[in-house]
Design an enzyme around this catalytic site. Sequence first.
Site, PDB file in Angstrom:
ATOM      1  N   GLN A 134     -17.797  35.218  24.464  1.00  0.00           N
ATOM      2  CA  GLN A 134     -16.437  35.083  24.982  1.00  0.00           C
ATOM      3  C   GLN A 134     -15.503  36.129  24.396  1.00  0.00           C
ATOM      4  O   GLN A 134     -15.872  36.905  23.512  1.00  0.00           O
ATOM      5  CB  GLN A 134     -15.914  33.672  24.683  1.00  0.00           C
ATOM      6  CG  GLN A 134     -16.008  33.290  23.216  1.00  0.00           C
ATOM      7  CD  GLN A 134     -15.750  31.813  22.967  1.00  0.00           C
ATOM      8  OE1 GLN A 134     -14.816  31.453  22.262  1.00  0.00           O
ATOM      9  NE2 GLN A 134     -16.598  30.952  23.538  1.00  0.00           N
ATOM     10  N   ARG A 153     -15.062  33.238  29.150  1.00  0.00           N
ATOM     11  CA  ARG A 153     -16.505  33.287  28.931  1.00  0.00           C
ATOM     12  C   ARG A 153     -17.121  34.459  29.680  1.00  0.00           C
ATOM     13  O   ARG A 153     -16.875  34.652  30.866  1.00  0.00           O
ATOM     14  CB  ARG A 153     -17.179  31.993  29.406  1.00  0.00           C
ATOM     15  CG  ARG A 153     -16.930  30.797  28.533  1.00  0.00           C
ATOM     16  CD  ARG A 153     -17.859  29.630  28.896  1.00  0.00           C
ATOM     17  NE  ARG A 153     -17.234  28.371  28.490  1.00  0.00           N
ATOM     18  CZ  ARG A 153     -16.540  27.597  29.303  1.00  0.00           C
ATOM     19  NH1 ARG A 153     -16.394  27.914  30.573  1.00  0.00           N
ATOM     20  NH2 ARG A 153     -15.994  26.489  28.847  1.00  0.00           N
ATOM     21  N   HIS A 212     -17.341  38.079  21.269  1.00  0.00           N
ATOM     22  CA  HIS A 212     -17.903  37.379  20.129  1.00  0.00           C
ATOM     23  C   HIS A 212     -18.580  36.085  20.552  1.00  0.00           C
ATOM     24  O   HIS A 212     -18.304  35.547  21.618  1.00  0.00           O
ATOM     25  CB  HIS A 212     -16.810  37.069  19.099  1.00  0.00           C
ATOM     26  CG  HIS A 212     -15.747  36.140  19.630  1.00  0.00           C
ATOM     27  ND1 HIS A 212     -14.675  36.583  20.367  1.00  0.00           N
ATOM     28  CD2 HIS A 212     -15.596  34.788  19.542  1.00  0.00           C
ATOM     29  CE1 HIS A 212     -13.900  35.556  20.701  1.00  0.00           C
ATOM     30  NE2 HIS A 212     -14.449  34.453  20.214  1.00  0.00           N
ATOM     31  N   HIS A 249     -10.905  36.717  23.907  1.00  0.00           N
ATOM     32  CA  HIS A 249      -9.573  36.134  24.050  1.00  0.00           C
ATOM     33  C   HIS A 249      -8.547  37.226  24.354  1.00  0.00           C
ATOM     34  O   HIS A 249      -8.685  38.357  23.890  1.00  0.00           O
ATOM     35  CB  HIS A 249      -9.156  35.404  22.776  1.00  0.00           C
ATOM     36  CG  HIS A 249     -10.157  34.392  22.308  1.00  0.00           C
ATOM     37  ND1 HIS A 249     -10.536  33.315  23.069  1.00  0.00           N
ATOM     38  CD2 HIS A 249     -10.860  34.307  21.153  1.00  0.00           C
ATOM     39  CE1 HIS A 249     -11.436  32.605  22.404  1.00  0.00           C
ATOM     40  NE2 HIS A 249     -11.653  33.179  21.243  1.00  0.00           N
ATOM     41  N   GLU A 295      -8.255  35.492  15.844  1.00  0.00           N
ATOM     42  CA  GLU A 295      -8.835  34.497  14.943  1.00  0.00           C
ATOM     43  C   GLU A 295      -9.631  35.170  13.847  1.00  0.00           C
ATOM     44  O   GLU A 295      -9.833  36.395  13.853  1.00  0.00           O
ATOM     45  CB  GLU A 295      -9.730  33.528  15.723  1.00  0.00           C
ATOM     46  CG  GLU A 295     -10.931  34.189  16.370  1.00  0.00           C
ATOM     47  CD  GLU A 295     -11.665  33.262  17.336  1.00  0.00           C
ATOM     48  OE1 GLU A 295     -12.867  33.012  17.100  1.00  0.00           O
ATOM     49  OE2 GLU A 295     -11.041  32.800  18.318  1.00  0.00           O
TER      50      GLU A 295
END
Length: 325
Positions: A96, A192, A172, A98, A115
């Site tokens: 996936q 995804r 990642h 972001h 993250e």
Amino acid sequence: MMQPIFLKAVLQDKIWGGSKLYTHFGLDLPSQTIGEAWSISAHPNGVSEVISPAEFAGMGLDELYQSQPELFGGVTEERFPLLTKILDANQNLSVQVHPDDKYGLEHEGELGKTECWYIISADPGSKIIYGHNAQTPEEFSAMVEEGRWDDLLREVPVKDGDFFYVPHGTIHAIGAGIVILETQQNSDTTYRVYDYGRTDAQGNERDLHIQQSLDVTQFPHQDPQVNITEDDQDGGKVVHYLTNEYFSVYKWDLKKSLTVDLPKEYYLATVITGEGEMEIDGKVYPLHLADSFILPSDIQSVTLRGDLEIIVSNPETVASKKELV
């Protein structure tokens, strides 16, 4: 107030989840496929509830953040800025990516997601997907269409105690057998790219988001720079992993005792190994595995005793106490 705010985690069932949040951390699980414990969260998809102090018990963190701004330095944003969680990858997570804030707000109505991961435990041979080998979006798209996943995706072996920074735009995936503590922006937007052809209990494959992934992925991939430093004391150490525009992340690692100054407005903390206690202004609070708490603005320092590790973060979106003086 001079008291820590202890929170109850929100458990999230996932197709790839397992039972290590019970076997490793003692959390009471409603199923054998719990993938995430949202330890400190004010996100609408899972709001942590205050356990103590008693005056706020039962209140959601989202409500606490809005109704008691003085606990957070008096400078609050529309939404609590961070989310911390423990993940148990019993199976591989989907590959996936972001978005950044601009794309996330424009297309999903919420912030993007940068993250980072602290590897609490990893079975021998465990790997993560971290980046890709395509030089351009066109090459990426062609490799996806041809199913050349082994050529496209970069695998990295991991072990206990590793740290990875995963900025928005980074392809990642957490591999099977890994338990991590994740610190992230308060967002739940995920695109995804690949899900191994998995199906749910009804036989349906989960949605993929190839176009959105192409829109937000970094080309070519570059590993972000991380400069890890340690501040050693007699009874332990403070490890500084990362400071970016969204958050700073540390580990308080002690074998006997450790005193830590708290110059920023407030701190988020989760015990990832061991047991001990925390003293604040003469009052002692027991600390157990998987305990999560916020140290609000008026706490200037803490003294920790025991044999334990705590992952700690603070948002970088408010002024520090030093700057406010």
